[in-house]
Design a protein around this motif. Structure first.
Motif, PDB file in Angstrom:
ATOM      1  N   PHE A   4     -31.539   9.594  25.122  1.00 18.07           N
ATOM      2  CA  PHE A   4     -32.095   8.248  24.962  1.00 18.07           C
ATOM      3  C   PHE A   4     -32.168   7.530  26.311  1.00 18.07           C
ATOM      4  CE2 PHE A   4     -31.371   3.701  24.640  1.00 18.07           C
ATOM      5  CZ  PHE A   4     -32.434   3.321  23.845  1.00 18.07           C
ATOM      6  N   LYS A  21     -25.641  -0.293  24.450  1.00 26.82           N
ATOM      7  CA  LYS A  21     -24.844   0.375  23.405  1.00 26.82           C
ATOM      8  C   LYS A  21     -24.631   1.848  23.773  1.00 26.82           C
ATOM      9  CE  LYS A  21     -24.757   1.162  18.395  1.00 26.82           C
ATOM     10  NZ  LYS A  21     -25.315   0.745  17.098  1.00 26.82           N
ATOM     11  N   HIS A  22     -25.681   2.499  24.233  1.00 28.02           N
ATOM     12  CA  HIS A  22     -25.539   3.907  24.637  1.00 28.02           C
ATOM     13  C   HIS A  22     -24.592   4.044  25.825  1.00 28.02           C
ATOM     14  CE1 HIS A  22     -28.751   4.822  21.853  1.00 28.02           C
ATOM     15  NE2 HIS A  22     -28.604   6.110  22.113  1.00 28.02           N
ATOM     16  N   ILE A  63     -21.053   3.786  24.558  1.00 21.24           N
ATOM     17  CA  ILE A  63     -20.624   4.981  23.805  1.00 21.24           C
ATOM     18  C   ILE A  63     -20.447   6.177  24.743  1.00 21.24           C
ATOM     19  CG2 ILE A  63     -21.364   6.677  22.067  1.00 21.24           C
ATOM     20  CD1 ILE A  63     -22.661   4.294  20.546  1.00 21.24           C
ATOM     21  N   LEU A  64     -21.424   6.373  25.617  1.00 22.64           N
ATOM     22  CA  LEU A  64     -21.361   7.549  26.498  1.00 22.64           C
ATOM     23  C   LEU A  64     -20.289   7.431  27.564  1.00 22.64           C
ATOM     24  CD1 LEU A  64     -25.189   8.204  26.752  1.00 22.64           C
ATOM     25  CD2 LEU A  64     -23.495   9.731  25.724  1.00 22.64           C
ATOM     26  N   ALA A 100     -29.091  -0.286  15.939  1.00 19.77           N
ATOM     27  CA  ALA A 100     -29.744   0.791  16.689  1.00 19.77           C
ATOM     28  C   ALA A 100     -28.890   2.058  16.585  1.00 19.77           C
ATOM     29  CB  ALA A 100     -29.907   0.382  18.143  1.00 19.77           C
ATOM     30  N   ALA A 101     -29.534   3.159  16.231  1.00 17.25           N
ATOM     31  CA  ALA A 101     -28.807   4.427  16.074  1.00 17.25           C
ATOM     32  C   ALA A 101     -28.458   4.998  17.449  1.00 17.25           C
ATOM     33  CB  ALA A 101     -29.660   5.415  15.302  1.00 17.25           C
ATOM     34  N   PHE A 102     -27.342   5.720  17.518  1.00 16.82           N
ATOM     35  CA  PHE A 102     -26.982   6.415  18.744  1.00 16.82           C
ATOM     36  C   PHE A 102     -27.802   7.696  18.813  1.00 16.82           C
ATOM     37  CE2 PHE A 102     -24.224   9.561  20.943  1.00 16.82           C
ATOM     38  CZ  PHE A 102     -24.275   8.983  22.200  1.00 16.82           C
ATOM     39  N   GLU A 103     -28.488   7.895  19.923  1.00 18.45           N
ATOM     40  CA  GLU A 103     -29.388   9.054  20.049  1.00 18.45           C
ATOM     41  C   GLU A 103     -28.984   9.992  21.181  1.00 18.45           C
ATOM     42  OE1 GLU A 103     -33.697   7.993  19.166  1.00 18.45           O
ATOM     43  OE2 GLU A 103     -32.880   6.046  19.694  1.00 18.45           O
ATOM     44  N   GLY A 104     -27.807   9.762  21.746  1.00 16.36           N
ATOM     45  CA  GLY A 104     -27.310  10.693  22.758  1.00 16.36           C
ATOM     46  C   GLY A 104     -27.851  10.402  24.153  1.00 16.36           C
ATOM     47  N   PRO A 105     -27.447  11.244  25.120  1.00 17.17           N
ATOM     48  CA  PRO A 105     -27.851  11.019  26.519  1.00 17.17           C
ATOM     49  C   PRO A 105     -29.368  11.045  26.710  1.00 17.17           C
ATOM     50  CG  PRO A 105     -26.131  12.694  26.368  1.00 17.17           C
ATOM     51  CD  PRO A 105     -26.549  12.395  24.971  1.00 17.17           C
TER      52      PRO A 105
END
Lengths: 232, 230
Positions: free
Chosen positions: B28, A219-220, A223-224, B21-26
């Protein structure tokens, strides 16, 4: 107003997007059943330019002139919900249940046709959180409208559209996903209003793949990846 | 930032369901890479001796690039999933041996077992110790860590080409469980399979991140004894 269609929804961004966008194009459902219970996320109202995501669904529905009944149930398949659906005069029910809710036998036994927007290209992206798998695999978001069948995401397809990823991909869960689903539903119901029928296409089984809830690492990355590319 | 998905023992405690799941940025992704690298390092240190575990030795040989592994031998015929009752590890061990001997991990009964157990795990976040006809669980228990590790290895071994997102997704979750669990008492073959699965998972994530233009922390240096022969 589209009197021959009802909406079965929970207090989620998707329900709020359906009501707002359908009302804007004169296709608000004739009847609304709204569940008060259910999981909180991604139901949290979050301000967005895409649709009115702040006005509670029941208030928005009444403002749009939709006859609305609020249900205490948290389970989409609860007997109370099934009874209310069975009693609807409408045969087409726009489905906007709580996240992850699966329509079971009792609701199918009402013989209503449940119209659903799935955020993935079918049959290649069945299952959960496919909006992120689609982004990773294809760098775009495809939404498929289908009439629900007992096999998850396996019913006949009645519409499909591709959308560019949003400039801010952190908005996907709370705003962009509900918005793109509502956009397609508006197109499909617009065609239904004109012709009185859905253009149904059976799904081929070849190439069908079922995905499970996306891991936070994937997911990250989905998004990123947006930060690494220019937005639309 | 800590990588939250291995903080509690997902095998003995509550499973992780990964809902919303929350987005926590790079940060993470950085925390994830560092957590996996630490677990990989820990597993390597614990595998300095293999205690005569033949399957662990064969896994190590495969890891070091000697494929197919001499001595892995022709595996006995595997039943199809659900054909008759079987202990989960007893279905997975011959499947792993067959892969080490050169069988295609995605084909035949091996691929069928991998896919069937992947689905079971994705739905329940648990493997059961045995499955009967129709692949019904023989008991609502949890399989030993070896079963999770061998399944993770089979998924990782089957993904040596392009990244299959569905399989990578399951691999990440299996490896979270293995990284969170206390594997000290598990046999060397379980720890070796877990190590190989995590190394492969990290390589697959790195390849995907590179393809998407997402930066990750650089790989940790691999000790000399763990470098590929090839």
């Amino acid at each position: 107003m589209l009197a021959e269609v009802a909406l079965l929804g929970a207090e989620t961004g998707r329900t709020r997007a359906y009501i707002d966008l359908l009302d804007r194009v004169g296709l608000a459902p004739g009847r609304c059943l709204l569940m008060r219970g259910g999981p909180a996320a991604p139901a949290r109202p979050a301000e967005t330019d895409l649709f009115d995501n702040l006005t509670p669904a029941a208030e928005a529905a009444r403002r749009a002139g939709i006859e609305t009944t609020e249900l205490e149930a948290a389970d989409i398949n609860a007997p109370e919900v099934v009874a209310q659906v069975a009693a609807l005069a409408q045969t087409v029910v726009l489905f906007s249940g709580p996240g992850g809710a699966i329509v079971r036998e009792g609701l199918f036994a009402t013989r209503k046709r449940f119209l659903h927007a799935h955020p993935g290209r079918l049959p290649e992206f069945r299952g959960s959180t496919t909006i992120y798998y689609g982004l990773l695999a294809e760098e775009r978001i495809t939404v498929t409208a289908l009439l629900l069948a007992p096999e998850i995401d396996g019913g006949p397809v009645v519409g499909q559209a591709a959308f560019p990823p949003p400039a801010d991909r952190t908005s996907i869960d709370l705003a962009y996903d509900p918005y793109v689903r509502a956009r397609l539903i508006a197109d499909v119901l617009g065609a239904y209003a004109r012709t009185g029928r859905f253009e149904e296409a059976a799904q081929p089984e070849a190439g069908a793949e079922t995905y499970h809830i996306v891991h936070p690492v994937l997911k990250h990355l989905a998004i990123l990846a947006g930060a690494a590319r220019p937005g639309p | 930032m800590m990588y939250a998905y291995t903080r509690t023992d997902l095998l003995q405690g509550e499973p992780q369901h990964y809902m919303y799941a929350a987005f926590e940025g790079p940060d993470f992704l950085e925390a994830y890479v560092r957590d996996r690298q630490a677990v990989i390092e820990r597993l390597r240190l614990g595998l300095m001796t293999l205690e005569g575990d033949e399957l662990a030795a064969q896994l190590l040989a495969w890891r070091l690039g000697r494929r197919p592994v001499a001595g892995a031998g022709a595996p006995r015929r595997l039943p199809q999933p659900g054909q008759w009752p079987v202990r989960t590890v007893e279905a997975l061990r011959p499947a792993v041996r067959a892969v080490l001997a050169g069988a295609d991990p995605a084909a035949g009964a091996i691929g069928a077992w991998t896919d069937a157990l992947l689905r079971k795990f994705e739905i329940a976040k648990r493997l059961r110790s045995g499955y009967g006809r129709g692949l019904r669980a023989l008991a609502m228990d949890t399989a030993e860590p070896e079963a999770y590790a061998l399944l993770a290895f089979l998924i990782a071994a089957g993904d040596r080409g392009a990244v299959g997102l569905r399989r990578l997704n399951a691999l990440l979750k299996l490896d979270d469980l293995l990284a969170s669990a206390d594997l000290k008492a598990a046999p060397p073959r379980a720890r070796m399979a877990a190590l190989l699965a995590m190394e492969r998972e990290l390589a697959l994530v790195r390849a995907l991140a590179a393809d998407k233009g997402v930066p990750l922390p650089p790989p940790a240096e691999t000790p000399e004894v763990w470098r590929d022969a090839g």
